[in-house]
Design a protein around this motif. Structure first.
Motif, mmCIF file in Angstrom:
data_model
loop_
_atom_site.group_PDB
_atom_site.id
_atom_site.type_symbol
_atom_site.label_atom_id
_atom_site.label_comp_id
_atom_site.label_asym_id
_atom_site.label_seq_id
_atom_site.Cartn_x
_atom_site.Cartn_y
_atom_site.Cartn_z
ATOM 1 N N TYR A 9 5.844 2.239 7.213
ATOM 2 C CA TYR A 9 5.932 1.979 5.768
ATOM 3 C C TYR A 9 6.511 0.750 5.492
ATOM 4 C CZ TYR A 9 5.750 3.540 0.900
ATOM 5 O OH TYR A 9 5.413 3.614 -0.525
ATOM 6 N N PHE A 13 5.196 -3.304 4.424
ATOM 7 C CA PHE A 13 5.310 -3.782 3.346
ATOM 8 C C PHE A 13 6.476 -4.834 3.295
ATOM 9 C CE2 PHE A 13 3.729 0.133 1.422
ATOM 10 C CZ PHE A 13 2.729 -0.207 0.488
ATOM 11 N N PHE A 202 3.918 -1.602 -4.343
ATOM 12 C CA PHE A 202 5.200 -0.696 -3.894
ATOM 13 C C PHE A 202 6.337 -0.840 -4.411
ATOM 14 C CE2 PHE A 202 8.306 -0.031 -0.341
ATOM 15 C CZ PHE A 202 8.756 1.386 -0.755
ATOM 16 N N ASP A 238 2.787 2.662 -6.031
ATOM 17 C CA ASP A 238 3.238 3.653 -5.281
ATOM 18 C C ASP A 238 4.862 3.437 -5.464
ATOM 19 O OD1 ASP A 238 4.187 5.016 -3.033
ATOM 20 O OD2 ASP A 238 2.923 4.188 -1.393
ATOM 21 N N GLY A 240 6.692 5.666 -3.673
ATOM 22 C CA GLY A 240 7.518 6.260 -2.373
ATOM 23 C C GLY A 240 8.247 7.504 -2.386
#
Length: 393
Positions: A9, A13, A202, A238, A240
Protein backbone atom coordinates in the motif's frame (compact mmCIF):
# COMPACT_ATOMS: atom_id res chain seq x y z
CA UNK A 1 10.80 -17.13 5.20
CA UNK A 2 12.65 -14.45 3.30
CA UNK A 3 13.75 -11.38 5.23
CA UNK A 4 12.57 -9.26 2.30
CA UNK A 5 9.16 -7.83 3.15
CA UNK A 6 7.01 -5.41 1.20
CA UNK A 7 4.34 -2.94 2.25
CA UNK A 8 2.30 -2.88 -0.94
CA UNK A 9 0.00 0.00 0.00
CA UNK A 10 2.56 2.56 1.07
CA UNK A 11 5.15 1.58 -1.53
CA UNK A 12 2.46 2.06 -4.17
CA UNK A 13 1.23 5.44 -2.97
CA UNK A 14 4.40 6.95 -1.50
CA UNK A 15 6.92 5.72 -4.07
CA UNK A 16 4.86 4.63 -7.06
CA UNK A 17 6.57 1.23 -6.90
CA UNK A 18 5.49 -2.41 -6.79
CA UNK A 19 7.40 -5.54 -5.71
CA UNK A 20 9.60 -7.02 -8.46
CA UNK A 21 7.62 -10.25 -8.74
CA UNK A 22 4.47 -8.55 -10.09
CA UNK A 23 3.93 -7.82 -13.78
CA UNK A 24 1.12 -5.30 -13.46
CA UNK A 25 -1.88 -4.27 -11.41
CA UNK A 26 -5.50 -4.88 -12.34
CA UNK A 27 -8.64 -3.58 -10.74
CA UNK A 28 -10.72 -6.43 -9.38
CA UNK A 29 -13.25 -5.58 -12.10
CA UNK A 30 -10.67 -6.82 -14.63
CA UNK A 31 -9.44 -3.55 -16.10
CA UNK A 32 -5.76 -2.59 -16.13
CA UNK A 33 -5.03 0.05 -13.53
CA UNK A 34 -4.21 3.18 -15.55
CA UNK A 35 -0.93 3.77 -13.77
CA UNK A 36 1.80 4.24 -16.33
CA UNK A 37 4.81 5.16 -14.23
CA UNK A 38 4.97 2.38 -11.64
CA UNK A 39 8.52 1.28 -10.92
CA UNK A 40 9.67 -2.20 -9.98
CA UNK A 41 10.81 -1.88 -6.39
CA UNK A 42 14.56 -2.38 -6.29
CA UNK A 43 14.79 -5.00 -3.58
CA UNK A 44 16.35 -8.43 -4.04
CA UNK A 45 13.77 -11.06 -4.95
CA UNK A 46 13.59 -14.26 -2.90
CA UNK A 47 15.50 -17.33 -3.89
CA UNK A 48 13.63 -20.10 -5.65
CA UNK A 49 12.71 -21.76 -2.34
CA UNK A 50 11.90 -18.51 -0.51
CA UNK A 51 8.67 -17.11 0.87
CA UNK A 52 8.09 -13.37 0.75
CA UNK A 53 5.29 -11.61 2.67
CA UNK A 54 3.54 -8.62 1.10
CA UNK A 55 1.38 -6.69 3.55
CA UNK A 56 -1.48 -4.21 3.06
CA UNK A 57 -2.75 -5.23 -0.36
CA UNK A 58 -6.20 -3.63 -0.94
CA UNK A 59 -8.66 -6.12 -2.36
CA UNK A 60 -9.90 -3.67 -5.01
CA UNK A 61 -6.50 -4.13 -6.71
CA UNK A 62 -5.25 -7.41 -8.14
CA UNK A 63 -1.45 -7.61 -8.54
CA UNK A 64 -0.55 -10.12 -11.26
CA UNK A 65 2.40 -12.40 -10.44
CA UNK A 66 5.17 -13.25 -12.85
CA UNK A 67 5.31 -16.75 -14.32
CA UNK A 68 6.30 -19.57 -11.95
CA UNK A 69 5.14 -17.84 -8.76
CA UNK A 70 2.11 -18.38 -6.57
CA UNK A 71 0.61 -16.67 -3.55
CA UNK A 72 -1.84 -17.25 -0.74
CA UNK A 73 -3.87 -14.49 0.88
CA UNK A 74 -4.67 -13.72 4.51
CA UNK A 75 -7.12 -11.16 5.85
CA UNK A 76 -5.47 -8.21 7.69
CA UNK A 77 -8.28 -5.75 8.30
CA UNK A 78 -11.00 -3.60 6.80
CA UNK A 79 -10.45 -0.61 4.54
CA UNK A 80 -12.91 2.20 3.89
CA UNK A 81 -13.52 4.12 0.68
CA UNK A 82 -15.95 6.37 -1.15
CA UNK A 83 -16.75 5.13 -4.65
CA UNK A 84 -17.20 8.12 -6.93
CA UNK A 85 -17.83 6.54 -10.32
CA UNK A 86 -21.26 7.09 -11.89
CA UNK A 87 -21.57 10.39 -10.00
CA UNK A 88 -20.78 13.73 -11.60
CA UNK A 89 -21.66 16.05 -8.71
CA UNK A 90 -21.57 16.09 -4.94
CA UNK A 91 -25.34 16.46 -4.79
CA UNK A 92 -25.77 13.24 -6.80
CA UNK A 93 -23.36 11.33 -4.57
CA UNK A 94 -24.93 12.71 -1.39
CA UNK A 95 -28.49 11.96 -2.50
CA UNK A 96 -27.74 8.33 -3.37
CA UNK A 97 -25.50 7.24 -0.50
CA UNK A 98 -26.15 9.40 2.58
CA UNK A 99 -29.11 9.99 4.84
CA UNK A 100 -30.87 13.31 4.84
CA UNK A 101 -29.88 14.07 8.44
CA UNK A 102 -26.19 13.57 7.65
CA UNK A 103 -26.37 15.65 4.45
CA UNK A 104 -28.11 18.51 6.22
CA UNK A 105 -25.62 18.38 9.11
CA UNK A 106 -22.57 18.60 6.82
CA UNK A 107 -23.99 21.48 4.79
CA UNK A 108 -25.02 23.30 7.97
CA UNK A 109 -21.44 22.96 9.26
CA UNK A 110 -20.09 24.51 6.05
CA UNK A 111 -22.52 27.43 6.10
CA UNK A 112 -21.93 28.04 9.82
CA UNK A 113 -18.14 28.04 9.40
CA UNK A 114 -18.33 30.44 6.46
CA UNK A 115 -20.76 32.71 8.34
CA UNK A 116 -18.43 33.00 11.35
CA UNK A 117 -15.01 33.34 9.70
CA UNK A 118 -13.37 34.55 6.49
CA UNK A 119 -12.98 31.05 5.05
CA UNK A 120 -11.17 29.95 1.90
CA UNK A 121 -10.17 26.53 0.53
CA UNK A 122 -7.10 25.59 -1.46
CA UNK A 123 -5.80 22.37 -3.02
CA UNK A 124 -2.05 22.40 -3.69
CA UNK A 125 -1.61 19.82 -6.45
CA UNK A 126 1.07 20.08 -9.13
CA UNK A 127 2.81 23.12 -7.66
CA UNK A 128 3.64 24.53 -4.26
CA UNK A 129 6.32 26.99 -3.19
CA UNK A 130 8.84 25.59 -0.73
CA UNK A 131 8.10 28.29 1.85
CA UNK A 132 4.38 27.49 1.65
CA UNK A 133 5.11 23.77 1.94
CA UNK A 134 7.32 24.27 5.00
CA UNK A 135 4.72 26.50 6.66
CA UNK A 136 1.86 24.08 6.04
CA UNK A 137 3.81 21.00 7.14
CA UNK A 138 4.87 22.79 10.32
CA UNK A 139 1.22 23.74 10.93
CA UNK A 140 0.05 20.18 10.26
CA UNK A 141 2.58 18.81 12.73
CA UNK A 142 1.40 21.21 15.46
CA UNK A 143 -2.22 20.26 14.79
CA UNK A 144 -1.39 16.55 15.05
CA UNK A 145 0.58 17.09 18.25
CA UNK A 146 -2.25 19.04 19.92
CA UNK A 147 -4.93 16.63 18.72
CA UNK A 148 -3.16 13.47 19.86
CA UNK A 149 -2.05 15.10 23.08
CA UNK A 150 -5.72 15.83 23.69
CA UNK A 151 -6.56 12.17 22.95
CA UNK A 152 -3.68 10.87 25.03
CA UNK A 153 -2.48 8.69 22.16
CA UNK A 154 0.56 8.30 19.94
CA UNK A 155 0.49 9.08 16.23
CA UNK A 156 2.52 6.99 13.79
CA UNK A 157 3.24 9.88 11.45
CA UNK A 158 4.71 11.99 14.25
CA UNK A 159 7.07 9.12 15.05
CA UNK A 160 8.49 9.30 11.50
CA UNK A 161 7.97 12.98 10.78
CA UNK A 162 11.45 13.73 9.36
CA UNK A 163 11.10 10.99 6.72
CA UNK A 164 7.50 11.90 5.99
CA UNK A 165 8.19 15.63 5.61
CA UNK A 166 11.17 15.03 3.33
CA UNK A 167 9.20 12.73 1.06
CA UNK A 168 6.25 14.87 0.13
CA UNK A 169 7.47 18.12 -1.46
CA UNK A 170 8.60 16.60 -4.79
CA UNK A 171 5.47 14.41 -4.92
CA UNK A 172 3.19 17.46 -4.80
CA UNK A 173 5.13 19.19 -7.57
CA UNK A 174 4.94 16.08 -9.77
CA UNK A 175 1.15 15.65 -9.36
CA UNK A 176 1.58 12.54 -7.20
CA UNK A 177 0.39 14.15 -3.98
CA UNK A 178 -1.52 17.14 -2.70
CA UNK A 179 -2.15 19.27 0.36
CA UNK A 180 -5.69 20.50 0.95
CA UNK A 181 -6.11 23.45 3.33
CA UNK A 182 -9.00 25.28 4.95
CA UNK A 183 -7.91 28.82 5.81
CA UNK A 184 -9.43 31.21 8.33
CA UNK A 185 -8.17 34.39 6.69
CA UNK A 186 -4.47 33.48 6.33
CA UNK A 187 -4.39 30.92 9.14
CA UNK A 188 -4.66 27.20 8.25
CA UNK A 189 -7.23 25.53 10.48
CA UNK A 190 -7.49 22.16 8.68
CA UNK A 191 -4.81 20.43 6.60
CA UNK A 192 -4.99 17.14 4.72
CA UNK A 193 -2.21 15.37 2.85
CA UNK A 194 -3.13 12.98 0.02
CA UNK A 195 -1.51 10.67 -2.54
CA UNK A 196 -2.66 10.58 -6.17
CA UNK A 197 -2.58 7.60 -8.54
CA UNK A 198 -5.54 8.40 -10.82
CA UNK A 199 -8.24 7.22 -10.58
CA UNK A 200 -7.17 6.50 -6.98
CA UNK A 201 -7.08 9.28 -4.41
CA UNK A 202 -5.64 8.21 -1.04
CA UNK A 203 -6.41 10.38 1.98
CA UNK A 204 -3.23 9.80 3.98
CA UNK A 205 -2.91 12.27 6.89
CA UNK A 206 -5.17 15.05 8.12
CA UNK A 207 -5.72 17.13 11.21
CA UNK A 208 -7.41 20.33 12.34
CA UNK A 209 -7.14 23.11 14.88
CA UNK A 210 -8.99 21.75 17.91
CA UNK A 211 -10.09 25.26 18.89
CA UNK A 212 -12.55 25.00 15.96
CA UNK A 213 -13.85 21.57 16.97
CA UNK A 214 -17.46 22.79 17.29
CA UNK A 215 -17.62 23.38 13.53
CA UNK A 216 -17.00 19.79 12.40
CA UNK A 217 -13.96 20.57 10.26
CA UNK A 218 -13.36 16.88 9.51
CA UNK A 219 -16.66 16.59 7.65
CA UNK A 220 -16.11 19.89 5.85
CA UNK A 221 -12.63 18.74 4.82
CA UNK A 222 -13.99 15.50 3.37
CA UNK A 223 -16.90 17.19 1.61
CA UNK A 224 -14.63 19.69 -0.15
CA UNK A 225 -12.03 17.08 -1.13
CA UNK A 226 -14.56 14.58 -2.44
CA UNK A 227 -16.13 17.41 -4.45
CA UNK A 228 -12.67 18.20 -5.90
CA UNK A 229 -12.19 14.53 -6.82
CA UNK A 230 -15.53 14.41 -8.63
CA UNK A 231 -14.64 17.51 -10.62
CA UNK A 232 -11.26 16.03 -11.55
CA UNK A 233 -12.32 12.55 -12.64
CA UNK A 234 -11.24 10.37 -9.71
CA UNK A 235 -13.05 7.07 -9.17
CA UNK A 236 -12.09 6.07 -5.62
CA UNK A 237 -11.54 8.22 -2.53
CA UNK A 238 -9.62 5.80 -0.32
CA UNK A 239 -9.62 6.49 3.44
CA UNK A 240 -7.46 3.48 4.31
CA UNK A 241 -7.70 1.20 7.32
CA UNK A 242 -9.03 1.87 10.80
CA UNK A 243 -12.72 1.90 11.72
CA UNK A 244 -12.79 5.51 12.90
CA UNK A 245 -16.22 7.10 13.30
CA UNK A 246 -15.87 9.53 10.40
CA UNK A 247 -14.90 6.69 8.03
CA UNK A 248 -17.95 4.68 9.03
CA UNK A 249 -20.14 7.71 8.29
CA UNK A 250 -18.58 8.57 4.93
CA UNK A 251 -17.67 5.20 3.41
CA UNK A 252 -20.04 3.79 0.82
CA UNK A 253 -17.69 0.89 0.18
CA UNK A 254 -15.57 -1.39 2.37
CA UNK A 255 -12.79 -3.64 1.20
CA UNK A 256 -10.24 -6.03 2.70
CA UNK A 257 -6.60 -5.41 3.39
CA UNK A 258 -4.78 -8.64 2.63
CA UNK A 259 -1.39 -10.09 3.43
CA UNK A 260 -0.04 -12.03 0.46
CA UNK A 261 2.58 -14.73 0.83
CA UNK A 262 4.46 -15.11 -2.46
CA UNK A 263 6.45 -18.30 -3.15
CA UNK A 264 8.03 -20.40 -5.85
CA UNK A 265 6.12 -23.48 -6.96
CA UNK A 266 8.12 -26.35 -5.44
CA UNK A 267 7.41 -29.12 -2.91
CA UNK A 268 9.32 -27.54 -0.01
CA UNK A 269 7.40 -24.31 -0.34
CA UNK A 270 4.10 -26.20 -0.30
CA UNK A 271 5.03 -27.73 3.07
CA UNK A 272 6.04 -24.32 4.46
CA UNK A 273 2.85 -22.70 3.22
CA UNK A 274 0.75 -25.44 4.84
CA UNK A 275 2.25 -24.77 8.28
CA UNK A 276 1.96 -20.99 7.85
CA UNK A 277 -1.74 -21.38 7.01
CA UNK A 278 -2.25 -23.51 10.14
CA UNK A 279 -0.49 -20.88 12.26
CA UNK A 280 -2.62 -18.11 10.74
CA UNK A 281 -5.87 -19.96 11.44
CA UNK A 282 -4.73 -20.55 15.02
CA UNK A 283 -4.05 -16.83 15.49
CA UNK A 284 -7.39 -15.94 13.88
CA UNK A 285 -9.19 -18.28 16.31
CA UNK A 286 -7.46 -16.73 19.34
CA UNK A 287 -8.32 -13.26 18.06
CA UNK A 288 -11.98 -14.25 17.64
CA UNK A 289 -11.98 -15.17 21.35
CA UNK A 290 -10.40 -11.77 22.23
CA UNK A 291 -7.27 -13.44 23.59
CA UNK A 292 -5.13 -10.87 21.75
CA UNK A 293 -7.02 -7.98 23.36
CA UNK A 294 -6.50 -9.49 26.81
CA UNK A 295 -2.79 -9.93 26.09
CA UNK A 296 -2.42 -6.30 24.97
CA UNK A 297 -4.32 -5.04 28.03
CA UNK A 298 -2.02 -6.99 30.35
CA UNK A 299 1.05 -5.55 28.60
CA UNK A 300 -0.28 -2.00 28.98
CA UNK A 301 -0.91 -2.47 32.70
CA UNK A 302 2.51 -4.07 33.27
CA UNK A 303 4.22 -1.17 31.49
CA UNK A 304 2.20 1.47 33.31
CA UNK A 305 0.58 2.48 30.00
CA UNK A 306 -2.72 3.54 31.50
CA UNK A 307 -1.06 6.00 33.82
CA UNK A 308 1.05 7.44 31.00
CA UNK A 309 -1.97 7.96 28.75
CA UNK A 310 -3.93 9.66 31.51
CA UNK A 311 -1.06 12.04 32.23
CA UNK A 312 -0.66 12.88 28.55
CA UNK A 313 -4.38 13.48 28.10
CA UNK A 314 -4.41 15.99 30.94
CA UNK A 315 -1.57 18.19 29.72
CA UNK A 316 -3.98 20.76 28.22
CA UNK A 317 -6.46 21.11 31.09
CA UNK A 318 -5.37 24.65 32.03
CA UNK A 319 -8.26 27.05 31.28
CA UNK A 320 -10.15 24.25 29.51
CA UNK A 321 -13.22 24.08 31.79
CA UNK A 322 -15.58 27.01 31.98
CA UNK A 323 -19.21 27.87 32.55
CA UNK A 324 -21.35 30.29 30.54
CA UNK A 325 -23.90 32.69 31.98
CA UNK A 326 -25.88 35.57 30.45
CA UNK A 327 -24.08 38.89 30.71
CA UNK A 328 -25.48 41.50 33.09
CA UNK A 329 -23.91 44.87 32.43
CA UNK A 330 -23.15 47.15 35.40
CA UNK A 331 -21.44 50.50 35.83
CA UNK A 332 -18.07 48.92 36.50
CA UNK A 333 -18.07 47.61 32.93
CA UNK A 334 -18.00 51.06 31.33
CA UNK A 335 -14.25 51.49 30.87
CA UNK A 336 -13.08 47.98 29.96
CA UNK A 337 -10.21 47.47 27.52
CA UNK A 338 -10.86 45.16 24.60
CA UNK A 339 -8.56 42.10 24.35
CA UNK A 340 -7.02 40.49 21.31
CA UNK A 341 -7.40 36.68 21.64
CA UNK A 342 -4.63 36.26 19.07
CA UNK A 343 -2.12 37.60 21.59
CA UNK A 344 0.01 34.81 23.03
CA UNK A 345 -1.27 35.36 26.56
CA UNK A 346 -4.91 34.85 25.61
CA UNK A 347 -4.88 31.84 23.30
CA UNK A 348 -6.92 29.91 25.89
CA UNK A 349 -9.87 32.17 24.96
CA UNK A 350 -10.04 31.01 21.36
CA UNK A 351 -12.14 27.89 21.84
CA UNK A 352 -14.83 29.54 24.01
CA UNK A 353 -14.93 32.48 21.56
CA UNK A 354 -15.33 30.13 18.59
CA UNK A 355 -17.98 28.14 20.47
CA UNK A 356 -19.81 31.45 21.05
CA UNK A 357 -19.62 32.24 17.32
CA UNK A 358 -21.00 28.82 16.46
CA UNK A 359 -23.89 29.04 18.93
CA UNK A 360 -25.01 32.51 17.80
CA UNK A 361 -23.82 32.53 14.15
CA UNK A 362 -21.80 35.66 14.77
CA UNK A 363 -18.90 36.67 12.55
CA UNK A 364 -15.55 36.95 14.33
CA UNK A 365 -15.17 40.56 13.14
CA UNK A 366 -18.27 41.56 15.13
CA UNK A 367 -17.19 40.04 18.45
CA UNK A 368 -15.33 41.94 21.17
CA UNK A 369 -13.83 40.34 24.28
CA UNK A 370 -13.24 42.10 27.60
CA UNK A 371 -11.53 40.89 30.76
CA UNK A 372 -13.62 41.21 33.95
CA UNK A 373 -11.32 39.19 36.22
CA UNK A 374 -7.80 38.30 35.00
CA UNK A 375 -7.54 34.68 33.85
CA UNK A 376 -10.99 33.93 35.21
CA UNK A 377 -14.00 35.89 33.90
CA UNK A 378 -14.49 37.38 30.44
CA UNK A 379 -17.27 39.15 28.58
CA UNK A 380 -17.96 38.28 24.94
CA UNK A 381 -20.05 40.82 23.07
CA UNK A 382 -21.41 40.19 19.59
CA UNK A 383 -23.74 42.19 17.37
CA UNK A 384 -26.88 40.83 18.99
CA UNK A 385 -25.66 38.44 21.70
CA UNK A 386 -23.58 38.71 24.82
CA UNK A 387 -22.34 36.31 27.47
CA UNK A 388 -19.91 35.88 30.34
CA UNK A 389 -17.58 32.94 30.67
CA UNK A 390 -15.93 31.98 33.94
CA UNK A 391 -13.04 29.50 33.94
CA UNK A 392 -13.17 26.88 36.65
CA UNK A 393 -9.65 25.50 36.07
Amino acid sequence: MSKSQFDFYFDLFERGSIPPFYNKILFTEGKDAPIDDLQQKKKKLMRDNGLVPVSNVPSYLDPILKSGLKSIKFFQGKGYAILLKDHSTMDMLFAQHYRSKFRIGVKRSISRLEACFSISYKMYHGHIEKRDYDFLMSSLRKMLERRFQQLGEKNDRLQEWTRFEGLLYPLINSNKASIFVIFDDKKPIDIAFNYHLPPLFFSAVSSYDIDYSKFGLGNIDLYKQVDWCLKNGYGIFDMGFGDLEYKLKWANHTYDFERHLVFGNDALNKVKVYYIKMLYHCKAYLKSKNIDALYKAIKIVLKGGKKKRKTLANTETTFSDYKIVPFAKTEKHQDLVQLDPNDAGYTFLRKPIYDFLYSHTEHISNVAVFELEPYKTYWMKGKENSQTITFTT
